[in-house]
Scaffold this active site. Sequence first.
Site, PDB file in Angstrom:
ATOM      1  CG  ASP A  21      -2.203   0.860   1.196  1.00 12.34           C
ATOM      2  OD1 ASP A  21      -2.290   1.395  -0.031  1.00 12.34           O
ATOM      3  OD2 ASP A  21      -2.923   1.266   2.130  1.00 12.34           O
ATOM      4  CG  ASN A  69      -7.715  -1.966  -5.241  1.00 17.12           C
ATOM      5  OD1 ASN A  69      -7.018  -2.806  -4.952  1.00 17.12           O
ATOM      6  ND2 ASN A  69      -8.090  -0.954  -4.520  1.00 17.12           N
TER       7      ASN A  69
HETATM    8  C1  IPE Z   1      -5.572  -2.784  -0.212  1.00 15.98           C
HETATM    9  O1  IPE Z   1      -5.194  -1.272  -0.330  1.00 15.98           O
HETATM   10  C2  IPE Z   1      -5.526  -3.661  -1.575  1.00 15.98           C
HETATM   11  C3  IPE Z   1      -4.233  -3.576  -2.143  1.00 15.98           C
HETATM   12  C4  IPE Z   1      -3.043  -3.229  -1.545  1.00 15.98           C
HETATM   13  C5  IPE Z   1      -4.196  -4.125  -3.520  1.00 15.98           C
HETATM   14  P1  IPE Z   1      -6.346  -0.118  -0.637  1.00 15.98           P
HETATM   15  O2  IPE Z   1      -5.549   0.894  -0.605  1.00 15.98           O
HETATM   16  O3  IPE Z   1      -7.225  -0.424  -1.629  1.00 15.98           O
HETATM   17  O4  IPE Z   1      -7.097  -0.278   0.727  1.00 15.98           O
HETATM   18  P2  IPE Z   1      -8.030   0.683   1.544  1.00 15.98           P
HETATM   19  O5  IPE Z   1      -9.229   0.768   0.745  1.00 15.98           O
HETATM   20  O6  IPE Z   1      -7.346   1.998   1.765  1.00 15.98           O
HETATM   21  O7  IPE Z   1      -8.302  -0.015   2.625  1.00 15.98           O
HETATM   22  C1  IPE Z   2      -1.539   0.071  -3.359  1.00 16.16           C
HETATM   23  O1  IPE Z   2      -1.161   1.634  -3.442  1.00 16.16           O
HETATM   24  C2  IPE Z   2      -1.964  -0.208  -4.697  1.00 16.16           C
HETATM   25  C3  IPE Z   2      -3.145  -0.858  -4.976  1.00 16.16           C
HETATM   26  C4  IPE Z   2      -4.103  -0.794  -4.161  1.00 16.16           C
HETATM   27  C5  IPE Z   2      -3.497  -1.448  -6.305  1.00 16.16           C
HETATM   28  P1  IPE Z   2      -2.431   2.701  -3.382  1.00 16.16           P
HETATM   29  O2  IPE Z   2      -2.850   3.136  -4.666  1.00 16.16           O
HETATM   30  O3  IPE Z   2      -3.529   2.098  -2.640  1.00 16.16           O
HETATM   31  O4  IPE Z   2      -1.809   3.800  -2.882  1.00 16.16           O
HETATM   32  P2  IPE Z   2      -2.489   4.996  -1.523  1.00 16.16           P
HETATM   33  O5  IPE Z   2      -2.966   4.055  -0.650  1.00 16.16           O
HETATM   34  O6  IPE Z   2      -3.352   5.735  -2.480  1.00 16.16           O
HETATM   35  O7  IPE Z   2      -1.301   5.714  -1.219  1.00 16.16           O
HETATM   36 MG    MG Z   3      -4.031   2.380  -0.576  1.00 19.66          MG
END
Ligand code: IPE
Ligand code: IPE
Ligand code: MG
Length: 246
Positions: A21, A69
């Site tokens: 993340d 997602n």
């Molecule tokens: C969790 O991250 C999913 C992945 C890392 C693929 P998100 O960024 O989607 O999670 P939330 O929504 O902040 O909990």
């Molecule tokens: C994790 O990074 C990747 C996926 C969830 C696909 P994020 O895209 O969630 O990054 P933040 O949480 O917005 O920083």
């Molecule tokens: Mg995230």
Amino acid sequence: MNYRDNIDLNKLPKHIAIIMDGNGRWAKQKGFLRAAGHEEGTTAVRDVVEGCAELGVENLTLYAFSTENWNRPKLEVDTLMRLLVSSLKKEIKTLADNDIKLNSIGNISSLPKKAKRELLDVIEKTASNTRMTLTLALSYGSREEITNCVKQIANKVKSGELSEDTVDESVINEHLYTRNLPDVDLLIRTSGEQRISNFLLWQIAYAELYFTKILWPDYRRENLFEAIYNYQNRERRFGKTSEQLS
Ligand code: IPE
Ligand code: IPE
Ligand code: MG
């Protein structure tokens, strides 16, 4: 401290799962588009995969795309799917060089055709590798997985293939996407968030949780070694008392 040299290779976690993340925040901090964060995240993936192979970790599972997602802007979803295809094409060599088998969990049929085809191709090409299993959680949601599991078991009970009395934890395990994987020993989440976000709810029942503020694109094997060192210095009691363990 050099964590690498202080890791006990005989007590490695058998299964490490990572919620990767912070790609978006990494990009924002640098004034880039979110896509640049996802792109940079692939460097972290390669380094951590190689780090696990170097140590001898047998199972690594990476949360790459959740069922939730899909609700992101279409442009970002498209970018992530394109990155998946290009990374699979590029990293087949890393997998071959390190004797790594690729596996996936999640609702693969919802992926774009091209991504699905590339994924299945790499899974097939690496199927006989044995050093480590790298599992990508793609379009994965734990609640969806458990729902599917319940449906399959209900159908088998209805048709007489299974009897209600024989449904136990191992039967449930057999009907999850993770059927061939051991329970998670160590769950890591980067970026400072301290939540599970619908990842492996059943499988982390007794996992050690490790949260770090590092944003995923900045994460490297040395950070993973620190997490493993930290894990090895915890007492996993599984409900027993400390005295019973020694
Ligand atoms: C969790 O991250 C999913 C992945 C890392 C693929 P998100 O960024 O989607 O999670 P939330 O929504 O902040 O909990
Ligand atoms: C994790 O990074 C990747 C996926 C969830 C696909 P994020 O895209 O969630 O990054 P933040 O949480 O917005 O920083
Ligand atoms: Mg995230």
